[in-house]
Each structure stands twice: as C-alpha cells, then as structure tokens.
Design an enzyme around this catalytic site. Sequence first.
Site, PDB file in Angstrom:
ATOM      1  N   GLY A   1      38.460  27.407  19.620  1.00  0.00           N
ATOM      2  CA  GLY A   1      37.432  28.443  19.710  1.00  0.00           C
ATOM      3  C   GLY A   1      37.746  29.563  18.737  1.00  0.00           C
ATOM      4  N   GLY A   2      37.327  30.756  19.109  1.00  0.00           N
ATOM      5  CA  GLY A   2      37.530  31.912  18.230  1.00  0.00           C
ATOM      6  C   GLY A   2      38.994  32.188  17.967  1.00  0.00           C
TER       7      GLY A   2
ATOM      8  N   GLY B   1      36.307  25.251 -20.500  1.00  0.00           N
ATOM      9  CA  GLY B   1      36.434  26.467 -19.693  1.00  0.00           C
ATOM     10  C   GLY B   1      37.768  26.496 -18.956  1.00  0.00           C
ATOM     11  N   ALA B   2      38.283  25.292 -18.658  1.00  0.00           N
ATOM     12  CA  ALA B   2      39.538  25.223 -17.917  1.00  0.00           C
ATOM     13  C   ALA B   2      40.681  25.844 -18.725  1.00  0.00           C
ATOM     14  CB  ALA B   2      39.852  23.784 -17.550  1.00  0.00           C
TER      15      ALA B   2
HETATM   16  C1  HXC Z   1      42.448  30.582  31.773  1.00  0.00           C
HETATM   17  C2  HXC Z   1      43.482  28.605  31.283  1.00  0.00           C
HETATM   18  C3  HXC Z   1      42.813  28.538  30.058  1.00  0.00           C
HETATM   19  C4  HXC Z   1      41.944  29.591  29.723  1.00  0.00           C
HETATM   20  C5  HXC Z   1      44.069  26.827  30.226  1.00  0.00           C
HETATM   21  N1  HXC Z   1      44.236  27.510  31.338  1.00  0.00           N
HETATM   22  N2  HXC Z   1      43.196  27.424  29.418  1.00  0.00           N
HETATM   23  N3  HXC Z   1      43.288  29.616  32.125  1.00  0.00           N
HETATM   24  N4  HXC Z   1      41.779  30.588  30.610  1.00  0.00           N
HETATM   25  N5  HXC Z   1      41.289  29.606  28.571  1.00  0.00           N
HETATM   26  C6  HXC Z   1      45.111  27.187  32.467  1.00  0.00           C
HETATM   27  C7  HXC Z   1      44.624  25.980  33.251  1.00  0.00           C
HETATM   28  O1  HXC Z   1      43.684  26.383  34.201  1.00  0.00           O
HETATM   29  C8  HXC Z   1      45.920  25.484  33.856  1.00  0.00           C
HETATM   30  O2  HXC Z   1      46.225  26.273  34.955  1.00  0.00           O
HETATM   31  C9  HXC Z   1      46.927  25.780  32.794  1.00  0.00           C
HETATM   32  O3  HXC Z   1      46.361  26.762  31.962  1.00  0.00           O
HETATM   33  C10 HXC Z   1      47.283  24.563  31.971  1.00  0.00           C
HETATM   34  O4  HXC Z   1      46.077  23.994  31.528  1.00  0.00           O
HETATM   35  P1  HXC Z   1      45.771  22.440  31.648  1.00  0.00           P
HETATM   36  O5  HXC Z   1      44.311  22.289  31.480  1.00  0.00           O
HETATM   37  O6  HXC Z   1      46.386  21.880  32.876  1.00  0.00           O
HETATM   38  O7  HXC Z   1      46.583  21.890  30.410  1.00  0.00           O
HETATM   39  P2  HXC Z   1      46.208  20.700  29.442  1.00  0.00           P
HETATM   40  O8  HXC Z   1      45.774  19.506  30.211  1.00  0.00           O
HETATM   41  O9  HXC Z   1      47.367  20.561  28.516  1.00  0.00           O
HETATM   42  O10 HXC Z   1      44.946  21.197  28.621  1.00  0.00           O
HETATM   43  C11 HXC Z   1      45.043  22.311  27.759  1.00  0.00           C
HETATM   44  C12 HXC Z   1      43.646  22.752  27.270  1.00  0.00           C
HETATM   45  C13 HXC Z   1      42.735  23.006  28.512  1.00  0.00           C
HETATM   46  C14 HXC Z   1      43.058  21.647  26.409  1.00  0.00           C
HETATM   47  C15 HXC Z   1      43.857  23.998  26.438  1.00  0.00           C
HETATM   48  O11 HXC Z   1      43.450  23.831  29.433  1.00  0.00           O
HETATM   49  C16 HXC Z   1      41.463  23.665  28.162  1.00  0.00           C
HETATM   50  O12 HXC Z   1      40.519  22.984  27.686  1.00  0.00           O
HETATM   51  N6  HXC Z   1      41.386  24.968  28.392  1.00  0.00           N
HETATM   52  C17 HXC Z   1      40.197  25.732  28.162  1.00  0.00           C
HETATM   53  C18 HXC Z   1      40.009  25.925  26.670  1.00  0.00           C
HETATM   54  C19 HXC Z   1      38.853  26.844  26.387  1.00  0.00           C
HETATM   55  O13 HXC Z   1      37.671  26.441  26.503  1.00  0.00           O
HETATM   56  N7  HXC Z   1      39.174  28.110  26.049  1.00  0.00           N
HETATM   57  C20 HXC Z   1      38.212  29.083  25.731  1.00  0.00           C
HETATM   58  C21 HXC Z   1      37.909  28.836  24.220  1.00  0.00           C
HETATM   59  S1  HXC Z   1      36.804  29.978  23.612  1.00  0.00           S
HETATM   60  P3  HXC Z   1      46.953  25.703  36.255  1.00  0.00           P
HETATM   61  O14 HXC Z   1      47.087  26.883  37.151  1.00  0.00           O
HETATM   62  O15 HXC Z   1      46.050  24.635  36.794  1.00  0.00           O
HETATM   63  O16 HXC Z   1      48.255  25.157  35.763  1.00  0.00           O
HETATM   64  C22 HXC Z   1      37.778  31.131  22.999  1.00  0.00           C
HETATM   65  C23 HXC Z   1      36.997  32.290  22.503  1.00  0.00           C
HETATM   66  C24 HXC Z   1      37.834  33.178  21.672  1.00  0.00           C
HETATM   67  O17 HXC Z   1      38.939  31.115  22.990  1.00  0.00           O
HETATM   68  C25 HXC Z   1      36.908  34.143  21.059  1.00  0.00           C
HETATM   69  C26 HXC Z   1      37.484  34.900  19.968  1.00  0.00           C
HETATM   70  C27 HXC Z   1      36.415  35.415  19.100  1.00  0.00           C
END
Ligand code: HXC
Length: 511
Positions: free
Chosen positions: A167-168, A401-402
């Site tokens: 993501g971001g 040009g290069a």
């Molecule tokens: C809160 C999160 C989290 C998040 C993971 N966790 N990502 N908690 N916010 N963004 C937590 C999970 O709930 C879990 O908690 C623990 O971290 C480990 O995650 P798992 O899913 O069990 O690990 P894994 O299977 O290795 O998968 C990792 C992952 C997945 C692929 C990163 O967690 C995931 O898809 N997370 C969400 C990603 C996402 O959509 N992020 C937002 C992106 S947008 P527990 O307590 O169960 O252990 C963004 C915008 C930024 O970032 C903007 C800037 C401009």
Amino acid sequence: MKNKELEKKVAESKIGGGKERIEAQHKKGKLTARERLELLLDSNSFEEIGGLVTHRSTNFGLEKTKFLGDGVVTGYGTVNGRLIYVYSQDFTVLGGSLAEAHAEKICKIMDLALKNGVPIIGLNDSGGARIQEGVVSLGGYADIFYRNTKASGVVPQLSAIMGPCAGGAVYSPALTDFIIMTKGTSYMFVTGPSVVKTVTKEEVSSEELGGADTHMSKSGVSHFAGENELDTINKLKTLISYLPQNCEERPSNLPYELDNEERPSLETIIPENPNQPYDVKNVISNLADKNSFFEVQQEYAENIVVGFARLAGRSIGVIANQPAVLAGVLDVNASTKGARFVRFCDAFNIPLLVIEDVPGFLPGTDQEWNGIISNGAKLLYAFCEATVPRITIITRKAYGGAYDVMNSKHIGADMNFAWPSAEIAVMGAKGAAEIIFKKEIKSSKNPIKKLQEKEEEYANLFANPYNAASRGYIDEVIAPSSTRKKLIKAFKISENKKIKIPQKKHGNIPL
Ligand code: HXC
C-alpha cells in the site's frame, strides 16, 4: 525499587510481541527487529530512543493490546564506526503496523538525523497502516514522507525491506536513496494479489507481483537484493562505506599506496571487429581498486552499468555503457537508471567516472511512445547539473546525441580521455555514407562497391578519436593500459573543484 521498575519495563519492551510471535517470525525465515539491529550495528553501540512509547488508541479494544515501543525499535548506533540513525519495524507487534505513536518515533529519529547530518537506515517489516487507528495511521505515513523528501539530498537514506511493505507504505522507501530487498521473504506492492485479481482479473502471487526478483529485474524499484537477511544487512554495510555522512562532507578515502598502476590486459579488451561485444565490467574491474566495484541495479536495464567503486582509495560512481547487452544502446530504462545514479552521486560529493561505448539511442515506436525524448533528457540533465569531478573515457563508440549526453566536454566534464579505438561521429560509417552519398551511390555502376568506398572514406575521417582531439573535445588520447594511472591523477587534481550554480529554487528535471 525504582530501578526494578525500570528493569521490568525495559525487559518488557525488549520482547516485543512475545515468545510465540518471535517463534512464528523465525519460522518464516525472518529475524526480529532487534536481531537485525544486532547484525547491522557495531556491538554495544545501539542507543534506543522511545523504547517505552505506547499507542493511545481505544478503538476496537486496542487499549488492551499495548506493547512498549509500539512495534518499532528506534535509535542510533554505529556501522563500522560510522554514526547512523535507524528504525527497525517489529512484525511481532500488531504486524509491525504503523499508526500515530509508531510514526512519531520514526519522525523523531529522522528529525535528529537531519539536524545532525547523519544517514538514516530503515528496516521495514510491516503490515502497513494500522487498520484500527484509521486516519491517524495515514497521517503518520504522510509525516514520514514529508521528512523523507526534506532529508533527500541532505543525508543518505537507505531502506531495507525485510518483510511485507504494501500500500502507501511503499512510498517511504521509494522516496529514499536506495532500496534493498531480501529474496523470498520480502515484497513490495501498491495493491496486493487479491485486489489485482478483483480489478484486472490477473492471478499473481505476492512473490511474482512484488518480490525481490521482480523489483530487481522488471521494475528497477529495488537497487540491491540479499540472498537472506544476513546478506541484506551486509550489503547495507557495504553500501554505506562508499557514502559520506551528509551533503556537506565527502566520502572518506581508504588508505592506498600507489604501486604499478599499469593495466596491460586493457590493451586487448576491445575486439578487432567494432561490432563485436565485450563486457564493460572487465574494464571496470581493471580500472577500479581490486574487488571494489559494488554494482547498483545489477539486473535492471543491463545495457548501462552503474555502481560505486574505489580508485586509489577514493569513492567514485561509475556509469558505463554495456556493449554486451543491446550493444550498449541508451533506451528509456537505461537513461532513467543512469540519471538517478548520477544525481545521487552529485548530491553526495561522489566523483563520476563515465566509460563510454554507445551506438546511440534505441530507435523504434516502443521507445518513442514511451518517451525516450523526455527520459533521455533526464540523463542529459543529470550530467549537465552535476558539479562533482567528472571524467569520461571513450573506449569505442560515441555516436550521435549519445556522445553529447554521456558526460561530454561540452556539458561540463572535467577531463575527457579516449582510447585509440574510439569512434566519435554523428553516426556509424555505413549509415552516414548511405545518407550523404545517396545520389552518388544510386547512379554508380557498382552501388555496393561505391557504398563500401564511401563508408571507408567516412570511417577514415571519423571512426577514430583524432578529429575530436584536434578540436579539444578530447583532452588526451591514451593507451588503454595507462588509463588507471591517468584517472588516479585526474581525480586527484579535481579534488577541490568548485562550481557556482545560478541561484534558483530548484531546477525542473524532465520527470
Ligand atoms: C493492524 C495488522 C495489520 C494492520 C497485520 N496485522 N497487518 N494489524 N493493522 N495493517 C496484525 C494481524 O492482525 C495479526 O495480528 C498480526 O499482525 C500478524 O499478521 P498475520 O496476518 O497473522 O501475518 P501474515 O499471515 O504473515 O500476513 C501478513 C500480511 C497480513 C500479509 C501483512 O497481515 C495483511 O494482509 N495485513 C493487512 C495489510 C494491509 O491491508 N494493510 C493496509 C495497507 S494500506 P494477530 O493479533 O492475529 O497476531 C496502507 C496505507 C498506507 O498501508 C497509506 C500511506 C499513504
């Protein structure tokens, strides 16, 4: 008693998300945030800042899951004696997700690094914006982006990707100077495989979409890749050794005693047939100090080779056309790759060495429609604006040009050398003869013979370095074997080069 409380808190902050999550992290072949810092920093040099920070959110019961440090370890330490500020995201705490407090910690060390003129290293391993905290997570990212941009060109900023970066969140590393990924355990993408599937119907794995191999070879987003985390961290340490602390300093010179600097093997490196390729990396390794060449973006736009090296202990940036790939032609990707590297070196006082063997820009609709005009102009702009010492060696072709673009005398190079094998002209002899003697060839009884004659005539005039040398466009035609010696001297005498640029807010590079 009071110290007991401190000890307890510090111990708690050190275990991050706890034993189980640390085990899960290890099972994935990943190290923890603190283990990575131990590998990166000189022993006992790390001083932590903000180890007791916690988040302030009460959304979705988050007040019950507070961890000291809030999922990121921040502070300063030394890498081979060099001070750096560092943050290391802790995936064992809420997936290393970033929200208000986590971002504030990163911003704090970025502010300190900028004030003190010290490089910043980020070890990224995060699920992105902490979903429960909502917009403050987004605000936190933006606070970091703003600082990344402010620090750009002031202190080196290096990003290692040690896990997810989605993501971001990708935009902070993208704003920094170099990205290094770890093969197999890290990935970067703006939208993940499931969103891709919904929107474009493409089925793609995380690895294929944004793993290290993809970003090294297809997108060029990643500048280096480690085979594993240890390799990634070692590469970070190597990289930092070539860089100064900030834009007001020079990289430090390693001690070097001059020896016999002749390199006889360079005499036979250029093939007899000018259309035959050779590997410019062999030229680089003969010119640079032994084993000092550290290539950047090794697998991307391989028709241009860029990287750091040392010359008699001095850190330099090398930009070389690669005749072994697409004859070393300049295309869109090679131009942007070269331009970015030139600008980095210029920002941080790293002198530039250009090794030129280029048949020109790549023709074709693909290149034109993808903007070879504005992309080629990036490389031209980058060289024109560079004020560091700049030296060019033309080993063979310097066409069209290069010739101008690749650090010619006209655009501010300090010293331009050519080997006797150099060919400096508007275009290759055959193409030139076909155009300027078109009528003569057509009306000749034997057009093939006539073309050969005219080709030879043009080649005799231009397929050499002497015409350019007679104009002073080439400062000296030199024996290949003496090149290293000449370069050592030329860089030494340019050491105190000073150029005043007209005052402006900033230029407008054709992005
Ligand atoms: C809160 C999160 C989290 C998040 C993971 N966790 N990502 N908690 N916010 N963004 C937590 C999970 O709930 C879990 O908690 C623990 O971290 C480990 O995650 P798992 O899913 O069990 O690990 P894994 O299977 O290795 O998968 C990792 C992952 C997945 C692929 C990163 O967690 C995931 O898809 N997370 C969400 C990603 C996402 O959509 N992020 C937002 C992106 S947008 P527990 O307590 O169960 O252990 C963004 C915008 C930024 O970032 C903007 C800037 C401009």
